[in-house]
Every structure is written in structure tokens, then in C-alpha cells.
Design an enzyme around this catalytic site. Structure first.
Site, PDB file in Angstrom:
ATOM      1  CE  LYS A 116      13.957  60.720 -33.086  1.00 29.88           C
ATOM      2  NZ  LYS A 116      14.646  59.790 -32.188  1.00 29.88           N
ATOM      3  CD  GLU A 200       9.119  66.521 -36.151  1.00 30.41           C
ATOM      4  OE1 GLU A 200      10.193  67.148 -36.087  1.00 30.41           O
ATOM      5  OE2 GLU A 200       9.014  65.421 -36.707  1.00 30.41           O
ATOM      6  CG  HIS A 235       4.853  56.985 -34.935  1.00 31.75           C
ATOM      7  ND1 HIS A 235       4.445  57.871 -35.905  1.00 31.75           N
ATOM      8  CD2 HIS A 235       4.109  57.256 -33.834  1.00 31.75           C
ATOM      9  CE1 HIS A 235       3.510  58.657 -35.408  1.00 31.75           C
ATOM     10  NE2 HIS A 235       3.286  58.295 -34.158  1.00 31.75           N
ATOM     11  NE  ARG A 292      19.643  52.578 -34.549  1.00 30.97           N
ATOM     12  CZ  ARG A 292      18.566  52.342 -35.257  1.00 30.97           C
ATOM     13  NH1 ARG A 292      18.616  51.499 -36.272  1.00 30.97           N
ATOM     14  NH2 ARG A 292      17.416  52.950 -34.996  1.00 30.97           N
TER      15      ARG A 292
END
Length: 662
Positions: A116, A200, A235, A292
Site C-alpha cells: 500500500k 493516514e 473495515h 484480483r
């Protein structure tokens, strides 16, 4: 085009791929662990190969065994599905080196998007908007905490190699940063073998919108519109829909262009998903790219009429994209819910057991069920506890919501806990109906969404009583037939008596609610609580009857000492109360916390002799690659722990020697 492929996955995605291959005339090879030897995907495939013991680290994550199986079975290509090795660049490289086609993007794209942190740097160079954060290689806790302070709380810690909601934590203040970081790193290491994280800014009440992209080896690249995946818990996506509510053509075009720019920056080929987080002001930011097929891809298929697996296979075999951007349809609205074996009222802990009764709604052009298990199969502790994905489509979002609620009412499961009631309340929530869902909705509205009906309707008790009487008659007649004298008067269970009719008092209990139904045999029918009752259909657990002036349709499934009654909008587990049984002494709960399911101890959060308040975290255990924190059930003292960090524990095993303050 390929003639035989191996599917390096299990569950519903393996079944989904097999069915697309069957439509295309392609033979399939399934792989399985010892725990999956008789799984549905194995039963559906043309051939199967064992690849190891139950643990995924010894089976589905063993790329060498999967490749060996593919070569032994004569497969030309390997489809990784999602999860497991689907985004593992070493596995993709090994497939190519072995002469097998990896049905996914080029290794360079997997490598670029696999981290990421690296992906965000690349996207910044490509001009794709990013959320403010730290994506660097330095991973010391002090530096990460310093960066969190610079960004400003709340922040999100996220595993750089993560996915599926694993290895993510929201941190509200500096005081809790270290504990959250350690937990996130442990979960990331267990799930992905990589403990690195990024930090973040955590946006308040954002939406999660993702764009499905497809590229081919001829330089063509398109997007297939967006999906809204904002309804999340920890999440993890719970409900997905397409298109996103309130999405106007201009914003759709802008997000689609940004997604294509992201894919083009890495030379993308195949199916991929670019995920964005959208703020309330309409701004959107790149989060990550999943290289994917996604769990929620069926909603895109429903609004476009395109089989995404077929596209994957055609592109992997060298064909160009079947459609250009201007020819990709967008029709109606689709919603997907994920049916899990879990206990929402117990913190969504996975539920383990056998699907004694599992009847999904009838599939149609409007209703689709993607399942990896069926009635009689077991939900074990080794893998994700998904039972099925339920997808509906209709002309409008409002119609799709109603169709989903109806389909959820028709989905009947007995044998394991499930989240169907929770999903029904979520889809029916005013915010969801209004299309104003953000990623924090479930967290804020948890109490309302988890609150199941506390009062059982009288019709549920009446259905249980009538079913019980009919079942007694059926069993009595069956015994007469097997006993060799089907005409015996003892086979007649019509309640006839010389001086009157048979009267029965049947008592049922649900939580604290106990009800007695008086059932009287009356000629060819019954009287239930002084109302005439007659059965019009009985069989395969279904019962249709008239009670007074009303008609009742119900499903009744026996399970141990309970009757599970499905009627109206509810599912009610009724205990059958035996008036002749003696109430035994209930053992007093001594000490503590019991393991809610099989798992591994990863952290002990208190010390022997510590006095704690109710809700104080005491222990962290890992199960199915997710961490669960067990809290003090009351104010009291931690006398000690029964296990050490790293110990494996079984369901119901004592974990903490805990003494409540009296």
C-alpha cells in the site's frame, strides 16, 4: 482458449469460477485440504487434488503444492480467486516459470500495488488524489507515532500488504497508539506474513467507493462503473451495491478516469479494483488497488450483464476486451449481502457447526446465490465462515432494497449462528434506505442493528404446537408401517377418545418468554387456544394452516431440544419445555472467561491480582486470522490466567481465573 484450469482456492469463489468454466466448456481441477476433502467446490469440479492439512499455511498458501497439482493434472492455467495467493507475486512468478498461465495481472502490477505504501507513492506520481499520510519504509514505533501526531488524530493504521479489513485500526489519541499499532502488526503478520504498516488521516463519515477495471494485453483498458461498499464493520464490507447511491455522471466519469489512470500506471492486465474513499464534500482519494477479483464482483455483473470470470479467462488467453468503454451497460440496481456463520449479538464471533438446515431463496433473474456450502456441510474453524453471498437486482434502488429484504426473509439456516437478522435490520435502516451510508454507520447504530425482536408472536408458538401434533401422528404411522401392521388402530393418531377429545398442553420458551398452547383434537382438525385450526400442507418442514380467520405459513425445524420456527419476518428458536423433567441444579459460574471458539492466545493484558472494572480488556485471542479482545464481565479481580501467549485453546476452554466483586 484454455481447455483445463486449476482453481487455487476454496469456498464460494471456487464454486463461482467452476460454474463459469462449465458454461464455457472448460474442465476444472479443484484443490483441497484435509478439512475440505468433501467440500462443495470439490464435488462440482471435474477433478480434485489434495494439497495438505487443514491449516491454510500448509495447504492453500503452499504455492509449490498447488503448482505441482496443476502440472500433474494437465492444467494449462491457474485461477487464484481472491485471498490466499491471489496477490502473491512469488506465486504468480512460479506459475509462469512452470509454464502455467496465472489468471491475474502481470507480476510487475502485483508488485507495484502489493504494498500500500509503494502504491500510494506511484499513484501520487500518476496524479491520482491521495489521503494525507505516511507511507514510508521506516517502521519504528516512535517514528510512526510521531507521524500520526503530524497528520492529526484520528488516524488509521493499515497493513501495507493487507486486505479484507485485516490489519487495520482506528486510533483516536496518542495514548492508545502503541497498543493499537502492536495489535495491527500482529494481525498483519498472521494474515499476510508482513507486519509493515502505513498511517493516514482517518476521514470522518467517509464513503467507500471502488471502481472495477479491466485491461487486456493489447493496451485496452476500461472501467465497469462503481460499487459502494460503505456499509462496513471493522473495515470489512458487509453490504455492497452498484451503482453508488447519488452518483452523478460527471463524478462517475471522474472516478472512472482516475481508476483507469491508476491501472495504466502499472500496465494493468486482467480484472482489478481501484478503491477510493470519498469525503462528504465530494472529494475522493485513492486508498489501494486490489489486483484480483473482489468478493463483491457479482453486483457489477448484475448491472452490466457481464460474466467477469469469463472476461478474466478470455483476457488471460490473449483475447482483447470484448467491449469498449462506450458499450458497457449500466442497468438497474444490485445489492449484495454476505451471509456469515457468526453471532452478531456476541461481537460477531464466528459460529462453528453443521448446516443442519440451509435453504436459500429461490434463484431467478432477480435473485442470485453464490455459495460454497450447502445443507449438511460443516462450518469449521480453519477458514472464513462465509455461508453464501446473496445478490439481488431490480430496476430501481428502492425495488432492490425490498427484494433484498424479501430474499433475506426466505433464507433459512439452522445449525450455526448467522447474521441474517442483522443484515435485514441494516438494509431496512433509514440511513441505508436514504442512500446516506458511511463507513461508520454500523459502529454508531450497533445497538439498534443488533437488537433482535424480544417478543415472539403468538403465531410462532401456535405453529410449533401444531407441527408437534402432526409430527407425533406422522411418527406413529411410520412405526406402524415398519412394524408390519399399517392398519393397526394404534397407528391412528387423531386424538379420538370414548368420552371426548384429546387435549394437550404444549409449553415453549424463548429467552424469558414462556407460553403454553392448548391443543384439542377436533374431528379432522384441531382447536388451538379455542380457535379452530386446520392444516392445508405439511411436509419438508413446511406447514400451512388456518387458525381462526387467519392463514399461517411457517417452517419448523427441530434441532435437539429446540424447534426453530420461521414465520413472518422472524426466526425464533423455541425450547420445548418438558413438564415432567426435574429442574436440575444449575452449576454456578466460577471464574471467568471461556474461549468463545477455537483459537490462539496472542496477548495477556492484565496481571494476577489486578482489580479491574467491567469492560476492562483482559486477553486477546486470534481466530480465523482476526483478533478478538475479551473483556472483564464485571468489576472484579484477575486471579490468574490458565494459558500463556501462543497457546492453542478449544471452544469453551477456561481462559481467565476471574472473581467478580460481590
Amino acid at each position: 482458449m484454455f481447455t483445463r484450469i486449476l482453481i487455487a482456492n476454496r469456498g464460494e469463489i471456487a464454486c463461482r469460477i467452476i460454474r463459469s468454466c462449465q458454461r464455457m466448456g472448460i474442465d476444472t481441477v479443484a484443490v483441497h485440504s484435509d478439512a475440505d476433502a468433501d467440500a462443495l467446490h470439490v464435488r462440482l469440479a471435474d477433478q480434485s487434488c489434495r494439497i495438505g492439512p487443514a491449516a491454510s499455511a500448509d495447504s492453500y498458501l503452499r504455492g509449490d503444492r498447488i503448482i505441482e497439482a496443476a502440472l500433474r493434472c494437465g492444467a494449462q492455467a491457474v485461477h487464484p480467486g481472491y485471498g490466499f495467493l491471489s496477490e502473491n507475486e512469488a506465486f504468480a512468478e512460479a506459475c509462469t516459470a512452470a509454464g502455467l498461465v496465472f489468471i491475474g495481472p502481470p507480476v510487475t502490477a502485483i508488485r507495484a500495488m502489493g504494498s500500500k505504501s509503494a502504491a500510494k507513492t506511484l499513484m501520487e506520481q500518476a496524479g491520482v488524489p491521495l489521503v494525507p499520510g505516511y507511507h514510508g519504509d521506516e517502521q519504528s514505533p516512535d517514528l510512526l507515532r510521531e507521524q500520526a501526531g503530524r497528520i492529526g488524530y484520528p488516524v488509521l493504521i493499515k497493513a501495507t500488504a493487507g486486505g479484507g479489513g485485516k490489519g487495520m485500526r482506528i486510533v483516536e489519541s496518542d495514548a492508545e497508539f502503541d497498543a493499537m499499532l502492536a495489535s495491527c502488526q500482529r494481525e498483519a503478520a498472521a494474515s499476510f506474513g508482513d507486519a509493515r504498516v502505513l498511517v493516514e488521516k482517518y476521514l470522518q463519515r467517509p464513503r467507500h467507493i471502488e471502481i472495477q477495471v479491466f485491461g487486456d494485453s493489447h493496451g485496452n483498458l476500461v472501467h465497469l462503473h462503481e460499487r459502494d461498499c460503505s456499509a462496513q464493520r471493522r473495515h470489512q464490507k458487509v453490504v455492497e451495491e452498484a451503482p453508488a447511491p447519488g452518483m452523478d455522471p460527471e463524478r462517475r466519469a471522474a472516478m472512472g478516469q482516475a481508476a483507469c489512470d491508476a491501472a495504466r500506471a502499472v500496465g494493468y492486465v486482467g480484472a482489478g479494483t481501484v478503491e477510493f474513499i470519498a469525503d462528504a464534500d465530494g472529494a475522493f482519494y485513492f486508498m489501494e488497488m486490489n489486483t484480483r477479483l473482489q468478493v463483491e464482483h457479482p453486483v457489477t455483473e448484475m448491472i452490466t450483464g457481464i460474466d467477469l470470470v469469463e472476461w478474466q479467462l478470455r483476457i488471460a488467453s490473449g483475447e482483447p476486451l470484448p467491449l469498449t468503454q462506450d458499450r458497457i451497460p449500466l442497468r438497474g440496481h444490485a445489492i449484495e449481502t454476505r451471509i456469515y456463520a457468526e453471532e452478531p449479538e456476541k461481537g460477531f464471533l464466528p459460529s462453528i457447526g453443521t448446516l443442519a438446515y440451509c435453504v436459500p431463496p429461490t434463484a431467478s433473474a432477480h435473485v442470485r446465490i453464490d455459495a460454497g456450502v450447502e445443507q449438511g456441510d460443516a462450518i469449521g474453524p480453519h477458514y472464513d465462515p462465509m455461508i453464501a453471498k446473496l445478490i439481488v437486482w431490480d430496476d430501481s434502488r428502492e425495488q432492490a432494497i425490498e427484494r433484498m429484504l424479501h430474499a433475506l426473509r426466505e433464507f433459512r439456516i439452522v445449525g450455526v449462528g448467522n447474521n441474517i437478522g442483522f443484515l435485514s435490520r441494516l438494509v431496512d435502516h433509514p440511513a441505508f434506505r436514504a442512500g446516506t451510508v458511511d463507513t461508520g454507520l454500523i459502529g454508531r447504530e450497533g445497538d439498534a442493528l443488533l437488537k433482535a425482536p424480544t417478543t415472539v408472536p403468538a403465531t410462532a408458538f401456535q405453529a410449533a404446537a401444531l407441527w408437534s401434533a402432526l409430527e407425533v401422528a406422522r411418527q406413529q404411522q411410520a412405526r406402524a408401517v415398519t412394524g408390519g401392521d399399517p392398519h393397526s388402530p394404534w397407528a391412528i393418531a387423531d386424538g379420538w377418545r370414548v368420552n371426548g377429545a384429546l387435549q394437550r398442553s404444549l409449553t415453549f420458551r424463548h429467552d424469558e418468554q414462556e407460553t403454553t398452547v392448548v391443543l384439542v383434537h377436533a374431528g379432522n382438525g384441531y382447536r388451538l387456544d379455542n380457535q379452530p385450526a386446520s392444516c392445508t400442507r405439511y411436509g419438508d418442514h413446511a406447514i400451512d394452516c388456518r387458525i381462526g380467520d387467519d392463514t399461517l405459513h411457517a417452517t419448523v425445524v427441530p434441532a435437539g431440544e429446540q424447534l426453530h420456527v420461521f414465520c413472518g419476518d422472524g426466526h425464533f428458536a423455541l425450547d420445548v419445555v418438558d413438564p415432567l423433567a426435574h429442574a436440575g441444579e444449575q452449576s454456578e459460574a466460577h471464574g471467568g472467561l471461556l474461549a468463545p471458539m477455537p483459537g490462539r492466545i496472542v496477548a495477556l493484558l492484565s496481571e494476577a491480582g489486578a482489580d479491574v472494572d467491567k469492560g476492562t480488556p483482559l486477553l486477546v485471542m486470534e481466530a480465523m486470522k482476526m483478533e478478538y479482545t475479551l473483556d472483564a464481565p464485571a468489576r472484579g479481580t484477575v486471579e490468574g490466567y490458565f494459558h500463556a501467549v501462543g497457546d492453542q485453546v478449544q471452544d469453551g476452554e477456561p481462559l481467565v481465573d476471574f472473581k467478580a466483586t460481590t
